[in-house]
Design a protein around this motif. Structure first.
Motif, PDB file in Angstrom:
ATOM      1  N   GLU A 196     -48.084 -14.287  65.303  1.00  0.00           N
ATOM      2  CA  GLU A 196     -49.230 -13.565  64.746  1.00  0.00           C
ATOM      3  C   GLU A 196     -49.191 -12.080  65.085  1.00  0.00           C
ATOM      4  O   GLU A 196     -49.631 -11.232  64.324  1.00  0.00           O
ATOM      5  CB  GLU A 196     -50.523 -14.181  65.246  1.00  0.00           C
ATOM      6  N   ILE A 197     -48.651 -11.783  66.274  1.00  0.00           N
ATOM      7  CA  ILE A 197     -48.457 -10.373  66.645  1.00  0.00           C
ATOM      8  C   ILE A 197     -47.007 -10.208  67.091  1.00  0.00           C
ATOM      9  O   ILE A 197     -46.523 -10.938  67.945  1.00  0.00           O
ATOM     10  CB  ILE A 197     -49.381  -9.954  67.801  1.00  0.00           C
ATOM     11  N   GLU A 198     -46.333  -9.243  66.475  1.00  0.00           N
ATOM     12  CA  GLU A 198     -44.927  -8.990  66.835  1.00  0.00           C
ATOM     13  C   GLU A 198     -44.797  -7.513  67.185  1.00  0.00           C
ATOM     14  O   GLU A 198     -44.575  -6.675  66.316  1.00  0.00           O
ATOM     15  CB  GLU A 198     -44.007  -9.331  65.652  1.00  0.00           C
ATOM     16  N   GLU A 199     -44.940  -7.218  68.455  1.00  0.00           N
ATOM     17  CA  GLU A 199     -44.949  -5.805  68.836  1.00  0.00           C
ATOM     18  C   GLU A 199     -43.567  -5.171  68.764  1.00  0.00           C
ATOM     19  O   GLU A 199     -43.427  -3.964  68.676  1.00  0.00           O
ATOM     20  CB  GLU A 199     -45.545  -5.658  70.235  1.00  0.00           C
ATOM     21  N   GLN A 258     -53.166  -6.585  54.992  1.00  0.00           N
ATOM     22  CA  GLN A 258     -53.790  -6.289  56.296  1.00  0.00           C
ATOM     23  C   GLN A 258     -53.316  -7.270  57.368  1.00  0.00           C
ATOM     24  O   GLN A 258     -53.074  -6.883  58.507  1.00  0.00           O
ATOM     25  CB  GLN A 258     -55.313  -6.342  56.164  1.00  0.00           C
ATOM     26  N   ARG A 259     -53.154  -8.516  56.955  1.00  0.00           N
ATOM     27  CA  ARG A 259     -52.651  -9.505  57.910  1.00  0.00           C
ATOM     28  C   ARG A 259     -51.286  -9.084  58.448  1.00  0.00           C
ATOM     29  O   ARG A 259     -51.034  -9.136  59.654  1.00  0.00           O
ATOM     30  CB  ARG A 259     -52.543 -10.875  57.209  1.00  0.00           C
ATOM     31  N   GLU A 260     -50.433  -8.595  57.552  1.00  0.00           N
ATOM     32  CA  GLU A 260     -49.084  -8.196  57.978  1.00  0.00           C
ATOM     33  C   GLU A 260     -49.109  -6.892  58.773  1.00  0.00           C
ATOM     34  O   GLU A 260     -48.334  -6.715  59.723  1.00  0.00           O
ATOM     35  CB  GLU A 260     -48.152  -8.068  56.771  1.00  0.00           C
ATOM     36  N   LEU A 261     -50.018  -6.002  58.382  1.00  0.00           N
ATOM     37  CA  LEU A 261     -50.140  -4.745  59.148  1.00  0.00           C
ATOM     38  C   LEU A 261     -50.541  -5.071  60.585  1.00  0.00           C
ATOM     39  O   LEU A 261     -50.041  -4.476  61.550  1.00  0.00           O
ATOM     40  CB  LEU A 261     -51.193  -3.824  58.507  1.00  0.00           C
ATOM     41  N   LYS A 262     -51.434  -6.035  60.700  1.00  0.00           N
ATOM     42  CA  LYS A 262     -51.897  -6.401  62.052  1.00  0.00           C
ATOM     43  C   LYS A 262     -50.792  -7.111  62.827  1.00  0.00           C
ATOM     44  O   LYS A 262     -50.663  -6.972  64.034  1.00  0.00           O
ATOM     45  CB  LYS A 262     -53.118  -7.309  61.951  1.00  0.00           C
TER      46      LYS A 262
END
Ligand code: TPP
Ligand code: MG
Length: 1021
Positions: free
Chosen positions: A887-890, A935-939
């Motif tokens: 969900e988050i890939e920093e 937005q989901r992908e931006l996040k």
């Protein structure tokens, strides 16, 4: 000369039969005289000095018509006939019997020679062919037409002195004039009858029709013994209808002096003509008529022919109130000017039947509605099982300028006899007011008549003087009879005039002073008819006054009622559309996955060819491979996915129709929807065999004529009739769609807003940069996106339960990258409670790309399968990165957003450069923009540089469209500004693509290189 060819052909055959045994024939054959140009029939010498004909022995008969060859034939023929009458063809037997027999017994024709007889036949023929050129067609009498020499008696060697001589007219297996049982007539009476039949207020053009039965059918009706005579009752009806037409325009003119209405004044007889045509058509079995027409007289047609309530017309004319509906719905779209609106009503006919009339809304673009009307008529025939095509028909009204000038007329005419486009004949009525805005016909067309284009179709053309209402009615009825008898197109050319300017506030004398001086003093057709009937004592002055008063009173009453008129019902919801949602009513989003067992079953049906069928070897292999794909559930390609979409929709009871150039095989040889037996040539269409006893037309795939404007228009009209149909038009290459630009601009993108009409038409536009040059690379996606009406700076409600984003948008534009997603986007078109056009940038090289494959489980509705997300299996508006990111890939440095086939190249480049810190997302649906998913992908990638990558030049492709929308998505989650959206793609360019393959390859390489470059990508300025 076809008759002569036919006749001499018969003669030659008869001769051959007869003279084969004759030594005489052999002796003479070598001495046949050759054609002598100096003795041409049309020589000036012949015309100046027309000799009194004298009997000429047959043996000396040689002129250009009866050239030596023919006269010798005739001579031989006569000799053969004299020896044995049964030895010659029946027609010649008839001829000689009459000619020779009469010649010896009747003093009146004692001087007639075969020569004269033949000339007389030529004269008759000339009237049939060219009589219309002498017809009294122009109500203003201004038309300067050269009367054809063919109609000059002298040309045939006759003079005044011959007028009372009797002549024999043979029986030439023709109906009409020559078939009557009166073979001997004076030249005077022959001429009178020819003039009466062909040179009155109707000019018939039909001799270009190659079909003998059709010509005879017409001749029977044209060359009638008695002149046309309507009963008293019919006259009353015609007068009443003409009064309505005329007084309606007068009424509008007095109430709205300065309003543009494009009045019918000068052409008022159109209305009684149309009404009588429709009555006659109804008598002959027509139940429903789809009408298309331009601005001129439209309100009159709406009020008097279609019977739209006059109060509604007047209300709309006064500026109208926006329609409201109790309880729900304020959607009115943008609306349109009053003379463009469409409507439909049922009205009774004179014969006591009911007929359904629908006038199709149209844009200002003249003639653009033509194919739409024809397509709609065809769809009506399908849905009413009108196999004979006699219960539904299309009627098109044209202007003289536009009929001659607009190419779409020709494109539409050319659909008329194609098996999958025919409607069994369209009736065309030209309101020929002899001017187009300010342009005279002389400068507006190269042809003699504005209707000449219809000759290409062998359609009969009836020119009629628009001041003679009975003649107009007559040819309108004749046209209906023709259409119901021969199931083909027919044209009525009402030659009239335009009493005022182009519109009511235009001054016509600036440009047509002479014409308008005549028009000023010219009585209306109503006055002319009234006077005619009064003079002949058929109506009284009181009758006329009573009738006029009645009409004026009703018009006045309706005008008063119009002030309180509140439109209530949205008239877009015609029968089949009940329950469909308008843009402000939420429509539930539905899943489009299909049960695995159905997929397997239809999969088998579409991959199986009949046992004894012998397809081409390569095709056989393709079908085997397809069967294996279904069996193994793996590697499903584009064509199979499409076929699965069609097949599953058919199983669900929908109608599927795909048309366009070469769509059966597919431009890229990928579809093979129709397979050809290599030995017998027989065709087999697997999609016709999905369900038991499947109606042949339920699935229609059809190669079209080489037209974009016409064919797309046709399919658009087709799609508007019934929402339970998936109608698709495919361009050969996407570029060619601009040949149909009017359809996109005027109908597809804005039709719902203007006219409250929905359509779910799908347009497939092959698109993609693969080095094929400027004209085969781009479907011009930028144009469709530029016409999209979603606001780039406002994110609409995106919650799945409340979302109306697509409903509120004018259309959808997608660039899909997987077969399964293509399957779902097609199915989605029907699995919703509204209809929206769908523009698909369809693939070319992805059709065979090794990675562009889907697993059958992506098509089904099974929980846990890859296509199944939170809601079920649906079309994916955005496909996230193929690597299963959290969900988050920093750690991702770059997020590339792209659309279409460039994705596969980017993915490959990423692999090659091992850039695992790059994420690539595919925007499958460009419009309306998937804000929520972006937005989901931006996040998901909080540290990533945001890149839009496309292969099109910067001034093309989706860049201009997505840029502000990505920014809007970013702004809403406080993620940078517009300069943080980087661009990778081609530089701006005038041409869509380079024509040099090497340059293309280099450019493509650079795009990929830049997209993967380790250093940050600079903003493009
Ligand atoms: C495709 C297209 N081009 C130009 C126009 C502008 N225009 C409107 S009416 C007209 C003249 C039409 O002449 P004609 O077809 O003879 O019809 P009329 O107005 O005489 O009835 C023109 C050029 C248009 N509406 N559509
Ligand atoms: Mg005109």
């Amino acid at each position: 000369m076809a008759w002569f060819r036919a006749a001499s052909g018969v003669a030659r055959l008869a001769l051959r039969r007869n003279l084969a045994r004759s030594p005489y024939h052999v002796a003479r054959a070598g001495a046949l005289p050759r054609f002598q140009p100096a003795r041409c029939f049309h020589s000036t010498q012949l015309r100046r000095a027309a000799p009194v004909p004298r009997p000429v022995p047959l043996s000396r008969l040689t002129d250009s018509f009866l050239d030596g060859t023919s006269s010798v034939y005739l001579e031989e023929l006569q000799r053969a006939w004299e020896a044995d009458p049964s030895s010659v063809d029946e027609s010649w037997d008839n001829f000689f019997r009459n000619f020779v027999g009469q010649a010896t017994t009747s003093p009146g024709i004692s001087g007639q020679t075969i020569h004269e007889s033949m000339r007389l036949l030529l004269l008759v023929r000339a009237y049939q062919v060219n009589g219309h050129m002498k017809a009294n067609l122009d109500p203003l009498g201004l038309e300067e037409r050269e009367i054809s020499d063919d109609l000059d008696l002298a040309l045939y060697g006759f003079t005044e002195a011959d007028l009372d001589r009797e002549f024999f007219l043979g029986v030439w297996r023709m109906s009409g004039f020559l078939s009557e049982n009166r073979p001997v007539q004076t030249l005077r009476s022959i001429l009178e009858r020819l003039e009466q039949a062909y040179c009155g207020t109707v000019g018939y053009e039909y001799m270009h029709i190659p079909n003998r039965d059709q010509c005879n059918w017409l001749r029977e009706r044209i060359e009638t013994v008695k002149p046309r005579e309507y009963s008293q009752e019919r006259r009353q009806v015609i007068l009443d209808r003409l009064a309505w037409s005329t007084l309606f325009e007068n009424f509008l003119a007095t109430k709205w002096k300065a309003a543009k209405r494009f009045g019918l004044e000068g052409g008022e007889t159109l209305i009684p003509g149309m009404k009588e045509m429709f009555d006659r058509a109804a008598d002959l079995g027509v139940e429903s008529i789809v009408i298309g027409m331009p601005h001129r007289g439209r309100l009159n047609v709406l009020g008097n022919v279609v019977r739209k309530p006059l109060r509604q017309i007047f209300s709309e004319f006064s500026g109208g109130t926006k329609p409201v509906e109790e309880g729900e719905g304020l959607y009115t779209g943008t609306g349109d000017v009053k003379y463009h609106l469409g409507t439909s009503y049922d009205r009774p006919t004179r014969g006591g039947k009911m007929i359904h009339l629908s006038l199709v809304a149209n844009p200002s673009h003249l003639e653009a509605v033509d194919p739409v009307v024809v397509g709609k008529a065809r769809a009506k025939q399908y849905y009413s099982n009108d196999i004979e095509r006699t219960r539904n028909m299309g009627v098109l009204i044209h202007g003289d300028g536009s009929f001659a000038g607009q190419g779409v007329v020709y494109e539409t005419l050319h659909l008329s006899a194609l098996p999958n486009y025919t409607t069994g004949g369209t009736i065309h009525i030209v309101v020929n007011n002899q001017v187009a805005f300010t342009t005279d016909p002389k400068y507006g067309r190269s042809s003699q008549y504005c209707t000449d284009v219809a000759k290409a179709l062998s359609a009969p053309i009836f020119h009629v003087n628009g001041d003679d209402v009975e003649a107009v009615v007559h040819v309108c009825e004749l046209a209906a009879e023709w259409r119901q008898t021969f199931h083909s197109d027919v044209v009525v050319d009402v030659v009239c005039y335009r009493r005022f300017g182009h519109n009511e506030i235009d001054e016509p004398s600036f440009t047509q002073p002479k014409m308008y001086r005549v028009i000023q003093d010219h009585p209306s057709a109503l006055e002319l008819y009234e006077n005619q009937l009064l003079e002949s004592g058929r109506v009284s002055k009181e009758d006329v006054d009573r009738m006029r008063n009645k009409v004026s009173t009703i018009l006045e009453e309706e005008f008063i009622n119009s002030k309180d008129y509140v439109p209530r019902k949205r008239d877009w919801l015609s029968a089949y559309w009940a329950g469909f949602k308008s843009p402000e009513q939420i429509s539930r989003i539905r899943n489009t996955g299909v049960k695995p067992e159905i997929l397997k079953r239809v999969g088998q049906a579409i991959t199986t060819l009949p046992e004894n069928f012998k397809p081409h070897r390569a095709i056989k292999r393709i079908f085997q491979q397809r069967a294996e794909m279904i069996e193994s559930e793996e590697g499903i390609d584009w064509a199979l996915a499409e076929a699965l979409a069609f097949a599953t929709l058919i199983v669900e009871g929908n109608h599927v129709r795909l048309s366009g150039q070469d769509v059966e095989r597919g431009t890229f040889s990928h579809r093979h929807a129709v397979v050809h037996d290599q030995e017998t040539g027989e065709m087999y269409c697997p999609l016709d065999h999905i369900i038991i006893n499947q109606d042949e037309e339920m699935f229609t795939v059809s190669n079209s004529s080489l037209s974009e404007f016409g064919v797309l228009g046709f399919e658009l009209g087709y799609s508007m009739e019934n929402p339970n149909s998936l109608v698709l038009w495919e361009a050969q290459f996407g570029d060619f769609a601009n040949g149909a630009q009017v359809m996109f601009d005027q109908f597809l993108s804005s039709g719902e807003a203007k006219w409250l009409r929905q359509t779910g038409l799908v347009v497939l536009l092959p698109h993609g940069y693969d080095g094929q040059g400027p004209e085969h690379s781009s479907g011009r996606v930028e144009r469709f996106l530029q016409m999209s009406d979603d606001n780039p700076y406002i994110i609409p409600e995106m919650d799945p339960t409340l979302r109306k984003q697509i409903q509120e948008c004018n259309w959808q534009v997608v660039n899909v990258t997987t077969p399964a997603n293509y399957f779902h986007v097609l199915r989605r078109q029907l699995h919703r409670d509204f209809r929206k056009p769908l523009i698909v940038m369809s693939p070319k090289n992805l059709l065979r790309h090794k990675d562009c494959k889907s697993h059958l489980s992506e098509f089904d509705d099974v929980l846990g399968h890859p296509g199944f997300d939170k809601q079920g299996t649906r079309f994916k508006r955005l496909i996230k990165d193929r690597n299963d990111h959290k969900e988050i890939e920093e750690g991702i440095d770059r997020l590339i957003l792209c659309s279409g086939k460039v994705y596969y190249e980017l993915d490959e480049a990423r692999k090659n450069t091992k850039r695992n810190d790059v994420a690539i997302c595919r925007v499958e649906q460009l419009c309306p923009f998937p804000y929520d998913l972006i937005q989901r992908e931006l996040k998901r990638y909080p540290n990533a540089e945001i890149v839009w990558c496309q292969e099109e030049p910067m001034n093309m492709g989706a860049y201009s469209y997505v840029n502000p929308r990505i920014y809007t998505a970013m702004r809403a989650i406080s993620r940078g500004n517009i300069e943080d959206i980087k661009y990778v793609g081609r530089a701006p360019s005038a041409a869509t693509a380079t024509g040099f393959l090497s340059a293309h390859v280099q450019e493509q390489k650079e795009i990929l290189h830049k997209a993967m470059q380790p250093e940050p990508i600079g903003f493009p300025f």
